[in-house]
Design a protein around this motif. Sequence first.
Motif, short mmCIF file in Angstrom:
data_model
loop_
_atom_site.label_atom_id
_atom_site.label_comp_id
_atom_site.label_asym_id
_atom_site.label_seq_id
_atom_site.Cartn_x
_atom_site.Cartn_y
_atom_site.Cartn_z
N ILE A 76 2.13 -24.57 -39.49
CA ILE A 76 1.16 -23.85 -38.65
C ILE A 76 0.35 -22.88 -39.50
N ARG A 77 1.01 -22.09 -40.33
CA ARG A 77 0.31 -21.14 -41.17
C ARG A 77 -0.63 -21.86 -42.13
N LEU A 78 -0.18 -22.98 -42.70
CA LEU A 78 -1.01 -23.74 -43.62
C LEU A 78 -2.27 -24.24 -42.93
N ARG A 79 -2.12 -24.78 -41.72
CA ARG A 79 -3.28 -25.36 -41.02
C ARG A 79 -4.27 -24.30 -40.55
N ARG A 80 -3.79 -23.08 -40.34
CA ARG A 80 -4.72 -22.01 -40.00
C ARG A 80 -5.45 -21.50 -41.23
N HIS A 81 -4.93 -21.83 -42.40
CA HIS A 81 -5.56 -21.47 -43.67
C HIS A 81 -6.61 -22.50 -44.07
N LEU A 103 -11.30 -20.67 -30.33
CA LEU A 103 -9.90 -20.98 -30.03
C LEU A 103 -8.93 -20.45 -31.09
N VAL A 104 -9.18 -20.77 -32.36
CA VAL A 104 -8.24 -20.33 -33.40
C VAL A 104 -8.24 -18.81 -33.55
N PRO A 105 -9.40 -18.14 -33.58
CA PRO A 105 -9.36 -16.67 -33.60
C PRO A 105 -8.58 -16.08 -32.43
N ALA A 106 -8.68 -16.69 -31.24
CA ALA A 106 -7.92 -16.20 -30.09
C ALA A 106 -6.43 -16.33 -30.33
N VAL A 107 -6.02 -17.48 -30.88
CA VAL A 107 -4.61 -17.70 -31.19
C VAL A 107 -4.14 -16.70 -32.26
N GLU A 108 -5.05 -16.35 -33.16
CA GLU A 108 -4.72 -15.40 -34.23
C GLU A 108 -4.69 -13.96 -33.73
N GLY A 109 -5.07 -13.74 -32.47
CA GLY A 109 -4.97 -12.41 -31.90
C GLY A 109 -6.20 -11.54 -32.06
N TRP A 110 -7.35 -12.15 -32.35
CA TRP A 110 -8.57 -11.37 -32.46
C TRP A 110 -8.93 -10.78 -31.09
N THR A 111 -9.64 -9.65 -31.10
CA THR A 111 -10.09 -9.05 -29.86
C THR A 111 -11.23 -9.88 -29.27
N PRO A 112 -11.44 -9.83 -27.95
CA PRO A 112 -12.56 -10.57 -27.35
C PRO A 112 -13.91 -10.22 -27.97
N ALA A 113 -14.13 -8.96 -28.28
CA ALA A 113 -15.41 -8.55 -28.86
C ALA A 113 -15.61 -9.18 -30.24
N ARG A 114 -14.54 -9.21 -31.02
CA ARG A 114 -14.64 -9.80 -32.36
C ARG A 114 -14.86 -11.31 -32.28
N LEU A 154 -14.76 -23.32 -39.14
CA LEU A 154 -15.06 -22.11 -39.90
C LEU A 154 -14.67 -20.83 -39.16
N ALA A 155 -14.22 -20.94 -37.92
CA ALA A 155 -14.13 -19.78 -37.04
C ALA A 155 -13.27 -18.66 -37.59
N ALA A 156 -12.09 -18.97 -38.12
CA ALA A 156 -11.20 -17.94 -38.64
C ALA A 156 -11.43 -17.70 -40.14
N ASP A 157 -12.57 -18.20 -40.65
CA ASP A 157 -12.98 -18.02 -42.04
C ASP A 157 -11.94 -18.53 -43.04
N PRO A 158 -11.48 -19.78 -42.88
CA PRO A 158 -10.50 -20.31 -43.83
C PRO A 158 -11.15 -20.55 -45.19
N LYS A 191 -17.08 -22.33 -49.89
CA LYS A 191 -15.72 -22.77 -49.54
C LYS A 191 -15.24 -23.84 -50.52
N THR A 192 -13.92 -24.01 -50.57
CA THR A 192 -13.33 -25.14 -51.28
C THR A 192 -13.21 -26.27 -50.28
N ILE A 193 -13.84 -27.42 -50.59
CA ILE A 193 -13.96 -28.50 -49.61
C ILE A 193 -13.47 -29.80 -50.20
N VAL A 194 -12.68 -30.54 -49.41
CA VAL A 194 -12.35 -31.93 -49.72
C VAL A 194 -13.03 -32.76 -48.64
N PHE A 195 -13.91 -33.66 -49.06
CA PHE A 195 -14.80 -34.39 -48.16
C PHE A 195 -14.56 -35.88 -48.34
#
Length: 251
Positions: A76-81, A103-114, A154-158, A191-195
């Motif tokens: 889980i931690r890896l996939r959020r990274h 969705l991912v920022p919400a799961v990570e506990g970000w505030t609604p405003a953020r 890109l939402a949680a800036d991985p 970003k570091t990308i594998v495409f």
Amino acid sequence: MSDAVIELRNVFYALDSRRVLVRDLTLDVRRGETLVLLGRSGSGKTTTLKLVNRLLEPTAGEVRVEGRAARDWGPIRLRRHIGYVIQEVGLFPHFTVERNIGLVPAVEGWTPARIDARVRELLELVGLDLAWGSRYPRELSGGQRQRVGVARALAADPPILLMDEPFGALDPLTRADLQREFRALQQRLGKTIVFVTHDLREALLLGTRIALLEAGRLEGVYTPAEFLNARQGLAADYVAALRTAEKTTSS
């Protein structure tokens, strides 16, 4: 000190003794580059991608991410990274665009405003009007859904993105537009990308380097210029096929 963000060392992945999908793969992905995995269907591209974020586990060998064995991260931690973008996008149909992206920022506990600020920032970044945030995936074109998929990744800036033929299902004009926009986006974000792609034109346009796979084996790693100048082997065959296709199209 190595600048490799992702390392695969003598990696195998087998379904059984007869079906080995990845064979003795050793490969590095450098920080900030776009490494393209190029190959035909069945060459091991998508399997390799899934080994990086532990959707699959190697049969043998080791995958390392940011200097740590992937198995030590916890899935889980890896996939959020790691952001993950696929051809089918995979948006939740009952969520609005803004809820999909947040969705991912919400799961990570970000505030609604953020979360709201991040969604707005990303809609602008991928070229969608803020009004699209209240729409549902079914109300979007294929290209618009793909833009939302990139924004969600890109939402949680991985720091790492894995992209599995993200533009493959689009019509040629939309695909060309998104390729150009993606290239500009990568230059901005670093970003570091594998495409993953089977399309040599796309690989040459987007890749910092191109890793050519065939039947689960690594045939070679090239810069775009090196690939185009290949005089023998599978890379030369790809270039010859591309030039033949270009002549046929222009005639």
